[in-house]
Scaffold this motif. Structure first.
Motif, PDB file in Angstrom:
ATOM      1  N   ASP A 225      35.987 -41.461  12.006  1.00 41.30           N
ATOM      2  CA  ASP A 225      35.417 -42.613  11.317  1.00 41.30           C
ATOM      3  C   ASP A 225      34.490 -43.400  12.242  1.00 41.30           C
ATOM      4  O   ASP A 225      34.700 -44.593  12.499  1.00 41.30           O
TER       5      ASP A 225
ATOM      6  N   ALA B 207      48.378 -44.189  19.966  1.00 37.23           N
ATOM      7  CA  ALA B 207      47.390 -43.129  20.148  1.00 37.23           C
ATOM      8  C   ALA B 207      48.024 -42.024  20.989  1.00 37.23           C
ATOM      9  O   ALA B 207      49.153 -42.145  21.470  1.00 37.23           O
TER      10      ALA B 207
ATOM     11  N   PRO C 168      40.812 -44.266   8.842  1.00 39.13           N
ATOM     12  CA  PRO C 168      40.339 -44.892  10.085  1.00 39.13           C
ATOM     13  C   PRO C 168      40.911 -44.187  11.322  1.00 39.13           C
ATOM     14  O   PRO C 168      41.725 -44.741  12.062  1.00 39.13           O
ATOM     15  N   MET C 169      40.463 -42.955  11.540  1.00 39.46           N
ATOM     16  CA  MET C 169      41.001 -42.131  12.608  1.00 39.46           C
ATOM     17  C   MET C 169      39.871 -41.415  13.327  1.00 39.46           C
ATOM     18  O   MET C 169      38.853 -41.068  12.732  1.00 39.46           O
TER      19      MET C 169
ATOM     20  N   ARG D 167      43.445 -38.739  20.254  1.00 42.64           N
ATOM     21  CA  ARG D 167      43.536 -39.166  18.850  1.00 42.64           C
ATOM     22  C   ARG D 167      43.866 -40.648  18.843  1.00 42.64           C
ATOM     23  O   ARG D 167      44.790 -41.106  19.529  1.00 42.64           O
ATOM     24  N   SER D 168      43.095 -41.398  18.054  1.00 38.55           N
ATOM     25  CA  SER D 168      43.292 -42.844  17.989  1.00 38.55           C
ATOM     26  C   SER D 168      42.823 -43.361  16.643  1.00 38.55           C
ATOM     27  O   SER D 168      41.951 -42.770  16.002  1.00 38.55           O
ATOM     28  N   LEU D 169      43.380 -44.485  16.227  1.00 39.77           N
ATOM     29  CA  LEU D 169      42.787 -45.217  15.117  1.00 39.77           C
ATOM     30  C   LEU D 169      41.397 -45.697  15.536  1.00 39.77           C
ATOM     31  O   LEU D 169      41.134 -45.929  16.719  1.00 39.77           O
ATOM     32  N   SER D 170      40.516 -45.844  14.563  1.00 37.46           N
ATOM     33  CA  SER D 170      39.135 -46.209  14.879  1.00 37.46           C
ATOM     34  C   SER D 170      38.908 -47.719  14.933  1.00 37.46           C
ATOM     35  O   SER D 170      37.778 -48.161  15.146  1.00 37.46           O
ATOM     36  N   TYR D 171      39.963 -48.517  14.749  1.00 38.43           N
ATOM     37  CA  TYR D 171      39.804 -49.966  14.865  1.00 38.43           C
ATOM     38  C   TYR D 171      39.320 -50.295  16.283  1.00 38.43           C
ATOM     39  O   TYR D 171      39.936 -49.854  17.274  1.00 38.43           O
TER      40      TYR D 171
END
Length: 445
Positions: free
Chosen positions: A223, A105, A43-44, A121-125
């Motif tokens: 993602d 992030a 999830p990125m 860059r971040s988590l995709s949540y």
């Protein structure tokens, strides 16, 4: 037969890996060109935005301007009177760093010779990604460029430059770049003097000129679906200046070929003689990119199996390491041969390296060298795309250089098609050993 089977297996493995990574491309109404590889394993999300605002556009008297401007974008944010939410307020550099840490992030900005780049860059949540996108949009569009922070950082950068000039590697590289590129911006050097001519107003002016949506290449790996990425990019660029029309950027002159050989001796108290030899090479859009990639791998880019290593290190023990590389860009980047050796051996090491280059340019590779190089490059291709970060680098390369969308799909086939005649012809066209620059630092007279 065993060799052919190994190459075939490598090709099959890479083809399978690439088949699951199709590149989607579209252009938004604002002119931004978007390139996407969906990758749902983790999830990125990784994003890179590239603009034609690198150091090749720096004024000569303000060398380093683009790099400095990018670095100062983390120094704080202006307040956004039209905005809402937790990131509309003004922030200093500490508050901005804490905001990114709270999101888990990261955002970055940097400038190379050709391009100014932003990365996210971040988590995709959704809850985290929405906040990261909002903060990145603010940081790109509304950096503060406080005069006091730039004054502090200018002194730090100037001190670092002065310290670097006590290192032989920096000194020889500066001399080499000047000799190869002449007055072209690729040869500009950031100095304490050039930094002293840059004020906060210059940073703001460059920032205002650089942010052009119609000039943006946006590469995304992660993602998200195409629809989600299209919305994400619109939000990232929403605060950039609106433009009624996209004007062409002013042209930058090409790197001029060398007219004659040049030997530059740089006095320096060094335990080793540092040698750089070369000339302007080729642009990234050169149709002979793959023959020159394979050729340089054989000549000096393949590490311990290269011809330069065999002749300079293995047979004569003149240098622990010797290498060659091309640095193609929007203009002809340098072809470089580099080595270090004992000062009393410098003349002999240079003579051997020059002979190796001359012979290779004239005769090309042997069939055995060619097959070994292609097998090595093809077999190692999967390592070029084995993470989101590496894959993003490749997608951004395709976007920036306007390469075909199937570039990664055909990379190994392109390498596999290179012949010995292709290498010899390409090298002979691009390189002129009789007109190369040779810079030697610290050798005995």
């Amino acid at each position: 037969m065993l060799h052919q089977a190994c190459v075939g297996a490598a090709l099959l493995a890479v083809t399978w890996a690439q088949a699951a990574l199709p590149i989607q491309h579209w252009t938004q109404p604002n002119g931004a060109r978007v390139y996407l590889v969906e990758s749902h394993a983790i999830p990125m999300v990784d994003v890179q935005i590239d603009l034609d605002a690198g150091s090749r556009r720096d004024p000569a008297a303000q060398a380093g301007l683009a790099s400095v401007m990018a670095g100062q974008m983390a120094s704080g944010l202006r307040a956004d009177p039209q905005g809402a939410g937790p990131y509309a307020r003004a922030m200093d550099e500490n508050q901005l760093g804490e905001a990114w840490a709270d999101l888990g992030a990261s955002f970055g900005a940097g400038a190379g010779a050709d391009r100014l780049s932003f990365s996210l860059r971040s988590l995709s949540y959704p809850d985290l990604l929405d906040k990261a996108v909002a903060l990145a949009a603010r940081q790109m569009a509304h950096p503060a460029f406080p005069e006091a922070i730039w004054g502090r950082d200018r002194e730090r950068l100037s001190a670092a430059i002065r310290e670097s000039l006590t290192q032989p590697g920096t000194v020889v590289q500066n001399s080499y770049a000047s000799a190869v590129y002449g007055s072209h911006p690729y040869g500009y050097k950031t100095t304490p003097e050039s930094l002293s001519r840059i004020g906060a107003a210059d940073l703001k002016a460059l920032h205002a000129r650089a942010l052009r949506t119609c000039n943006a290449s946006v590469s995304v790996v992660g993602d998200l679906s195409r629809a989600q990425v299209d919305a994400l990019v619109k939000r990232l660029l929403a605060l950039w200046p609106a433009m009624s029309a996209c004007q062409d950027m002013p042209p930058v002159a090409e790197v001029q070929p060398l007219k004659a050989a040049q030997a530059v001796s740089v006095p320096f108290d060094s335990a080793q003689a540092h040698v750089l030899m070369g000339q302007p090479g080729y642009k990234r859009n050169d149709p002979d990119f793959f023959p020159m990639l394979v050729g340089n791998h054989i000549l000096g880019g393949g590490g311990f199996v290269s011809r330069l290593t065999e002749q300079v290190r293995e047979k004569r023990g003149l240098s622990y390491s010797v290498y060659s590389y091309f640095a193609p860009g929007l203009h002809a980047g340098a072809f470089t041969v580099g080595l270090q050796t004992r000062p009393d051996q410098a003349a002999q090491a240079i003579a051997v390296a020059q002979e190796v280059v001359q012979t290779f340019v004239k005769d090309g590779p042997t069939e055995a060298e060619l097959q070994a190089a292609k097998a090595n490059l093809i077999g190692g291709f999967a390592l070029r795309i084995d993470s989101n970060r590496k894959l993003l680098d490749n997608v951004a390369n395709i976007a920036w250089n306007r390469l075909p969308l199937n570039y990664l799909d055909t990379w190994t086939a392109q390498v596999g098609r290179v012949s010995a005649d292709d290498v010899r012809r390409a090298m002979a066209r691009v390189l002129q050993p009789e007109r190369m620059v040779t810079v030697v630092l610290g050798a005995q007279p």
